[in-house]
Write a protein that holds these residues in place. Structure first.
Motif, PDB file in Angstrom:
ATOM      1  N   CYS A  17       3.002   0.461  -4.698  1.00 12.48           N
ATOM      2  CA  CYS A  17       2.635   1.428  -5.843  1.00 12.48           C
ATOM      3  C   CYS A  17       3.288   2.681  -5.667  1.00 12.48           C
ATOM      4  N   THR A  19       5.863   4.456  -7.241  1.00  8.16           N
ATOM      5  CA  THR A  19       6.811   4.180  -8.519  1.00  8.16           C
ATOM      6  C   THR A  19       7.989   5.154  -8.416  1.00  8.16           C
ATOM      7  N   ALA A  47       4.890  -2.304 -12.675  1.00 13.03           N
ATOM      8  CA  ALA A  47       4.669  -1.287 -11.707  1.00 13.03           C
ATOM      9  C   ALA A  47       3.948   0.056 -12.384  1.00 13.03           C
ATOM     10  N   LYS A  50       0.748  -0.268 -14.035  1.00 10.43           N
ATOM     11  CA  LYS A  50      -0.515  -0.543 -13.123  1.00 10.43           C
ATOM     12  C   LYS A  50      -1.074   0.855 -12.542  1.00 10.43           C
ATOM     13  N   VAL A  51      -0.218   1.717 -12.684  1.00 17.09           N
ATOM     14  CA  VAL A  51      -0.802   3.140 -11.796  1.00 17.09           C
ATOM     15  C   VAL A  51      -0.884   4.096 -13.047  1.00 17.09           C
TER      16      VAL A  51
END
Length: 163
Positions: A17, A19, A47, A50-51
């Motif tokens: 996580c 990035t 990625a 998702k965050v």
């Protein structure tokens, strides 16, 4: 190293996580001469989405297309989900809808998952987008896609349970 191996490495970075480190590694691979494929860009898009870095995820999609690589369901799914879930702007439902329309126009296979994500965006909109949800549901059925539990859940949220 092959693109497949490098993509696997990117995927491992993505699971952290982080990035920023992921993007740095991707840029290093580009400088080394690697020609990333759609799968490598999909790792970047997923990625960032998702965050909650939806703008950056969309930017990776643009970079991918600039390299004449074709997006697929794995490209658009994380973006649609991010707009439906993580994005709090008033027009995020329009962005989710725009992506599914792009998928339709480009004959990219759309699963019940992507349909449910757009329905989620409609259900989370303020005001809710009931008419758009019903239209999308009818298009999904016309395409012979079987509704999954999430589709049913978000349709119930939009139109209420049936009697």
């Amino acid at each position: 190293a092959t693109v497949v191996c490098e993509t696997a490495l990117l995927s491992a970075y993505a699971h952290t996580c982080n990035t920023q480190a992921l993007a740095k590694r991707f840029e290093e691979l580009l400088r080394s001469g690697m020609q990333p494929d759609t799968a490598a860009f999909n790792v970047m898009i997923d990625a960032h989405a998702k965050v909650g870095q939806v703008g950056k995820a969309a930017g990776w999609c643009v970079r991918m297309q600039d390299r004449k690589l074709k997006p697929n369901g794995r490209t658009y799914g994380p973006l649609i989900n991010a707009y439906a879930t993580l994005q709090s702007s008033a027009d995020s439902w329009k962005k989710a809808r725009g992506l599914i329309l792009t998928m339709e126009q480009n004959s990219i296979t759309i699963s019940a998952v992507e349909y449910s994500q757009v329905l989620k965006a409609y259900a989370n909109a303020n005001p809710q987008r009931k008419r758009e949800g019903e239209q999308l549901f009818h298009r999904m059925i016309a395409s012979q896609i079987k509704p999954n539990r999430a589709v049913i859940l978000f349709m119930c949220k939009l139109v209420g349970p049936t009697q």
